[in-house]
Motif scaffolding. Structure first.
Motif, PDB file in Angstrom:
ATOM      1  N   ARG A   1      16.456 -26.333  42.451  1.00 28.68           N
ATOM      2  CA  ARG A   1      16.223 -27.671  41.879  1.00 28.68           C
ATOM      3  C   ARG A   1      16.808 -27.806  40.470  1.00 28.68           C
ATOM      4  NH1 ARG A   1      10.255 -28.799  41.800  1.00 28.68           N
ATOM      5  NH2 ARG A   1      11.002 -30.880  41.243  1.00 28.68           N
ATOM      6  N   TYR A   2      17.195 -26.686  39.870  1.00 25.74           N
ATOM      7  CA  TYR A   2      17.710 -26.707  38.496  1.00 25.74           C
ATOM      8  C   TYR A   2      19.218 -26.963  38.488  1.00 25.74           C
ATOM      9  CZ  TYR A   2      13.298 -25.126  36.643  1.00 25.74           C
ATOM     10  OH  TYR A   2      11.981 -25.076  36.279  1.00 25.74           O
ATOM     11  N   PRO A   3      19.692 -27.676  37.469  1.00 30.59           N
ATOM     12  CA  PRO A   3      21.144 -27.896  37.369  1.00 30.59           C
ATOM     13  C   PRO A   3      21.867 -26.578  37.132  1.00 30.59           C
ATOM     14  CG  PRO A   3      20.048 -28.590  35.357  1.00 30.59           C
ATOM     15  CD  PRO A   3      18.963 -28.225  36.331  1.00 30.59           C
ATOM     16  N   ARG A   4      23.078 -26.476  37.632  1.00 29.81           N
ATOM     17  CA  ARG A   4      23.896 -25.278  37.415  1.00 29.81           C
ATOM     18  C   ARG A   4      24.765 -25.422  36.164  1.00 29.81           C
ATOM     19  NH1 ARG A   4      20.457 -24.102  40.731  1.00 29.81           N
ATOM     20  NH2 ARG A   4      20.767 -22.593  42.374  1.00 29.81           N
ATOM     21  N   ARG A   5      24.979 -26.667  35.757  1.00 35.15           N
ATOM     22  CA  ARG A   5      25.773 -26.941  34.549  1.00 35.15           C
ATOM     23  C   ARG A   5      25.024 -27.970  33.723  1.00 35.15           C
ATOM     24  NH1 ARG A   5      29.796 -23.875  33.505  1.00 35.15           N
ATOM     25  NH2 ARG A   5      30.600 -25.394  32.064  1.00 35.15           N
ATOM     26  N   LEU A   6      25.044 -27.769  32.429  1.00 30.42           N
ATOM     27  CA  LEU A   6      24.443 -28.717  31.493  1.00 30.42           C
ATOM     28  C   LEU A   6      25.499 -29.303  30.568  1.00 30.42           C
ATOM     29  CD1 LEU A   6      21.336 -26.585  30.529  1.00 30.42           C
ATOM     30  CD2 LEU A   6      21.337 -28.644  31.947  1.00 30.42           C
ATOM     31  N   GLY A   7      26.717 -28.859  30.743  1.00 28.29           N
ATOM     32  CA  GLY A   7      27.754 -29.184  29.786  1.00 28.29           C
ATOM     33  C   GLY A   7      27.816 -28.081  28.740  1.00 28.29           C
TER      34      GLY A   7
ATOM     35  N   THR B   1      22.796  -9.928  28.912  1.00 33.39           N
ATOM     36  CA  THR B   1      23.344 -11.262  29.155  1.00 33.39           C
ATOM     37  C   THR B   1      22.826 -12.173  28.053  1.00 33.39           C
ATOM     38  OG1 THR B   1      23.365 -10.926  31.545  1.00 33.39           O
ATOM     39  CG2 THR B   1      23.452 -13.210  30.762  1.00 33.39           C
ATOM     40  N   PRO B   2      23.666 -12.548  27.096  1.00 30.28           N
ATOM     41  CA  PRO B   2      23.186 -13.425  26.026  1.00 30.28           C
ATOM     42  C   PRO B   2      22.859 -14.809  26.577  1.00 30.28           C
ATOM     43  CG  PRO B   2      25.555 -13.066  25.824  1.00 30.28           C
ATOM     44  CD  PRO B   2      25.078 -12.192  26.945  1.00 30.28           C
ATOM     45  N   HIS B   3      21.673 -15.318  26.207  1.00 30.03           N
ATOM     46  CA  HIS B   3      21.221 -16.595  26.749  1.00 30.03           C
ATOM     47  C   HIS B   3      20.119 -17.199  25.888  1.00 30.03           C
ATOM     48  CE1 HIS B   3      18.214 -13.762  28.293  1.00 30.03           C
ATOM     49  NE2 HIS B   3      17.385 -14.813  28.295  1.00 30.03           N
TER      50      HIS B   3
ATOM     51  N   VAL C   1      28.862 -20.755  21.890  1.00 29.05           N
ATOM     52  CA  VAL C   1      29.050 -21.779  22.900  1.00 29.05           C
ATOM     53  C   VAL C   1      28.012 -21.513  23.995  1.00 29.05           C
ATOM     54  CG1 VAL C   1      30.622 -22.742  24.625  1.00 29.05           C
ATOM     55  CG2 VAL C   1      31.525 -21.897  22.439  1.00 29.05           C
ATOM     56  N   LEU C   2      27.167 -22.510  24.265  1.00 29.25           N
ATOM     57  CA  LEU C   2      26.269 -22.428  25.416  1.00 29.25           C
ATOM     58  C   LEU C   2      27.029 -23.022  26.583  1.00 29.25           C
ATOM     59  CD1 LEU C   2      22.828 -23.480  23.902  1.00 29.25           C
ATOM     60  CD2 LEU C   2      23.911 -21.237  23.971  1.00 29.25           C
TER      61      LEU C   2
ATOM     62  N   VAL D   1      15.136 -19.230  33.932  1.00 33.71           N
ATOM     63  CA  VAL D   1      16.282 -20.122  33.967  1.00 33.71           C
ATOM     64  C   VAL D   1      16.816 -20.175  32.546  1.00 33.71           C
ATOM     65  CG1 VAL D   1      17.098 -22.458  34.476  1.00 33.71           C
ATOM     66  CG2 VAL D   1      15.210 -21.472  35.809  1.00 33.71           C
ATOM     67  N   ALA D   2      18.116 -19.925  32.385  1.00 37.47           N
ATOM     68  CA  ALA D   2      18.668 -19.776  31.038  1.00 37.47           C
ATOM     69  C   ALA D   2      20.016 -20.459  30.900  1.00 37.47           C
ATOM     70  CB  ALA D   2      18.804 -18.287  30.707  1.00 37.47           C
ATOM     71  N   TRP D   3      20.309 -20.859  29.668  1.00 39.62           N
ATOM     72  CA  TRP D   3      21.606 -21.414  29.307  1.00 39.62           C
ATOM     73  C   TRP D   3      22.394 -20.250  28.723  1.00 39.62           C
ATOM     74  CZ3 TRP D   3      21.706 -26.585  26.075  1.00 39.62           C
ATOM     75  CH2 TRP D   3      22.916 -27.247  26.301  1.00 39.62           C
ATOM     76  N   ARG D   4      23.403 -19.810  29.440  1.00 39.42           N
ATOM     77  CA  ARG D   4      24.150 -18.608  29.043  1.00 39.42           C
ATOM     78  C   ARG D   4      24.980 -18.885  27.797  1.00 39.42           C
ATOM     79  NH1 ARG D   4      29.166 -16.368  29.902  1.00 39.42           N
ATOM     80  NH2 ARG D   4      29.793 -18.177  31.128  1.00 39.42           N
ATOM     81  N   VAL D   5      24.929 -17.930  26.874  1.00 37.77           N
ATOM     82  CA  VAL D   5      25.795 -17.968  25.700  1.00 37.77           C
ATOM     83  C   VAL D   5      27.100 -17.314  26.096  1.00 37.77           C
ATOM     84  CG1 VAL D   5      26.114 -17.187  23.324  1.00 37.77           C
ATOM     85  CG2 VAL D   5      23.835 -17.844  24.119  1.00 37.77           C
ATOM     86  N   ARG D   6      28.193 -18.026  25.924  1.00 37.13           N
ATOM     87  CA  ARG D   6      29.504 -17.454  26.231  1.00 37.13           C
ATOM     88  C   ARG D   6      29.707 -16.267  25.295  1.00 37.13           C
ATOM     89  NH1 ARG D   6      34.189 -21.601  25.965  1.00 37.13           N
ATOM     90  NH2 ARG D   6      33.029 -22.478  27.714  1.00 37.13           N
ATOM     91  N   PRO D   7      29.791 -15.047  25.819  1.00 41.49           N
ATOM     92  CA  PRO D   7      29.909 -13.875  24.946  1.00 41.49           C
ATOM     93  C   PRO D   7      31.271 -13.815  24.264  1.00 41.49           C
ATOM     94  CG  PRO D   7      30.026 -13.207  27.240  1.00 41.49           C
ATOM     95  CD  PRO D   7      29.776 -14.687  27.237  1.00 41.49           C
TER      96      PRO D   7
END
Length: 160
Positions: free
Chosen positions: A130-136, A114-116, A67-68, A78-84
């Motif tokens: 300027r970057y979104p904090r959430r992407l869904g 930190t998996p990402h 799950v990202l 800037v990274a989309w974190r993988v839910r560990p």
């Protein structure tokens, strides 16, 4: 350095690339403009001076559902974190242990990792707001493994 990376299935790969394009279209740095043929979405498990044959058996836990989740800032990345989850953490720790005795990047120590999936590199701190904090949430699978060698900018398939 050589990395050990997990690669997403085609659907998740396309979803990450779509985010890269959206960031770029919004005038933000993103990996959409990184044109090298080895550039693709991935989760880095470890970076080491050299790889050993023990890495292969450590990757036997593939494929993995992932799950990202949220956006994280790792220094200038800037990274989309993988839910560990336990399976991902166990696989990463096994790869880390398989490379014991070789030079390894301490950021990949299982206690610090930190998996990402990277979205943008070398983003100055003053531009990060300027970057979104959430992407869904993005659901997918990590289905293959590779190694990227930074000296030759080449990849080697490590899939079990």
């Amino acid at each position: 350095m050589h990395t050990v990376e997990l690669l997403p299935d085609a659907r998740l790969d396309a979803e990450v690339r779509a985010v890269w394009r959206r960031l770029h279209d919004a005038g933000l740095r993103s990996l959409a403009t990184h044109a090298h043929p080895t550039n693709r979405p991935h989760v880095t498990l470890v970076a080491a001076g050299e790889l050993t044959s023990a890495v292969g058996p450590a990757l036997s836990g593939l494929p993995l559902d992932v799950v990202l989740d949220d956006v994280v800032f790792l220094g200038r990345t800037v990274a989309w974190r993988v839910r560990p989850d336990d399976r991902l953490r166990e696989l990463q720790a096994a790869v880390w242990a398989a490379l014991d005795g070789t030079e390894r990047n301490p950021l990949h120590d299982p206690r610090a990792w930190t998996p990402h999936v990277s979205l943008a590199l070398r983003v100055p701190p003053e531009q990060q707001d300027r970057y979104p904090r959430r992407l869904g949430i993005a659901l997918g699978r990590l289905t293959a493994a590779r190694s990227y060698g930074s000296e030759l900018r080449s990849v080697v398939d490590l899939s079990p």
